[in-house]
Design a protein around this motif. Sequence first.
Motif, PDB file in Angstrom:
ATOM      1  N   GLY A  74       0.910  -0.709   0.185  1.00 51.35           N
ATOM      2  CA  GLY A  74       0.558  -0.144  -0.061  1.00 51.35           C
ATOM      3  C   GLY A  74       1.013   1.306   0.191  1.00 51.35           C
ATOM      4  N   ALA A  75       0.683   2.063  -0.674  1.00 55.36           N
ATOM      5  CA  ALA A  75       1.223   2.988  -0.834  1.00 55.36           C
ATOM      6  C   ALA A  75       0.993   4.835   0.434  1.00 55.36           C
ATOM      7  CB  ALA A  75       1.460   4.100  -2.397  1.00 55.36           C
ATOM      8  N   PRO A  76       1.557   5.304   0.025  1.00 58.95           N
ATOM      9  CA  PRO A  76       1.166   6.244   0.857  1.00 58.95           C
ATOM     10  C   PRO A  76       0.531   7.663   0.554  1.00 58.95           C
ATOM     11  CG  PRO A  76       3.563   7.126   0.344  1.00 58.95           C
ATOM     12  CD  PRO A  76       3.357   5.868   0.008  1.00 58.95           C
ATOM     13  N   PRO A  77       0.046   8.122   1.416  1.00 63.46           N
ATOM     14  CA  PRO A  77      -1.015   9.596   0.617  1.00 63.46           C
ATOM     15  C   PRO A  77       0.040   9.770  -0.879  1.00 63.46           C
ATOM     16  CG  PRO A  77      -0.804   9.870   2.994  1.00 63.46           C
ATOM     17  CD  PRO A  77       0.120   9.141   2.301  1.00 63.46           C
ATOM     18  N   LEU A  78      -0.825  10.556  -1.428  1.00 65.24           N
ATOM     19  CA  LEU A  78      -0.310  11.059  -2.770  1.00 65.24           C
ATOM     20  C   LEU A  78       0.804  12.688  -2.421  1.00 65.24           C
ATOM     21  CD1 LEU A  78      -3.675  10.980  -5.526  1.00 65.24           C
ATOM     22  CD2 LEU A  78      -1.065   9.487  -5.394  1.00 65.24           C
ATOM     23  N   PHE A  79       2.122  12.485  -3.057  1.00 66.07           N
ATOM     24  CA  PHE A  79       2.852  13.872  -3.222  1.00 66.07           C
ATOM     25  C   PHE A  79       3.610  13.533  -1.218  1.00 66.07           C
ATOM     26  CE2 PHE A  79      -0.391  14.582  -6.217  1.00 66.07           C
ATOM     27  CZ  PHE A  79       0.387  14.555  -7.537  1.00 66.07           C
TER      28      PHE A  79
END
Length: 363
Positions: free
Chosen positions: A142-147
Amino acid sequence: MFPRAIGEPDLHPEPGRPLTPSAAPGRRDDGAKPLPPPLDSPGKPGEQRSRPPFVQHSVPPMTEAVARRALLRFVASRCCYGSRAAGELAIRQLRQLGTYRYRLETFSESRLSEWAFEPFTKPGAARRPGEAPLDPWDVEVGAPPLFQGQTRRCRVPRSALVRDCHRCHGHGRSKCGVCHGAGRTRCVTCKGSRRRLKQQKRCQLCSGTGRKRCNTCSGRGSKTCATCQGEKKLQHFKQLVITWKNNVFEFVSEHHLNFPGELLSKVSGEYIFKDENVVVYPIVDFPEPEISLASQRAIAEHSAAFATSSRILRQRQTIELIPITEVHYQYSGKPYLYYIYGLENKVYALDYPERCCCGCTVV
């Protein structure tokens, strides 16, 4: 001994060649290898799409009252500045200006593959013969929040291999480094002479032998292997190091003022253009040609820098109008000047008349 697959590291090097400089469990036992992104990476340009329109904009109005309050707030934050001049000065002119800031953000994901190991304590957890490990880019994380940048580590499923510990050669214990396997060390009281040096009596601590039991290994000559923690075997596995990074390109158009441009990076402006997608396209028709050229250069640089080494997950480009007001004023019959910039109404006053000479900088 398991057969070694193509591309699998040699976990049993020839004698005399160390496998890893550290015996700490969980450390790498092979160099980290960067992984090129898959060919179907989402950061590939597709068809040209319509972009958002530019928002109608104007420099927010500045009044004398607001300009004076901004200066008073600035003076109050400086220990060497007096407030009398700010309260008594006469404002002669408010020259409203503005400059544009273009920013490109590329949110990328890169993966490194490295071999790590830990003591083998779970029989049946190793990879079965003939079973291929999962492709590192197929491991779902799972990726962190964008940017928002972040780094995580996780193991690649079905990549575990079990081998004898390279430090103790599968014995679970290693030779004590203090007594070198003898189990006894030289007595620290008589220094091996068997007698007390001043009294010439038999040393009581070592009973006249000149040697005593090694405290490190309790006289056994060996101690539990620190690498495998006495388990005799190690489980080697591929570990992913996943890095999400927000890469930023920023450009501020020239304003031809006696004003440090780097101060503008610390304030916010009014957004007049926002464009966000998997990939964005260069701006070609902005009224300020410098901004269009900066957009083209930024997108080309990010594409060349990240497309082959990372997976581009999202891009965002924005244009802000940063208000700048040039305030001309008079104090004690002399002309002075200061600037108000950003939506926060920050002040830059290089030649403020009421200040001591302690060398404070103005920001």
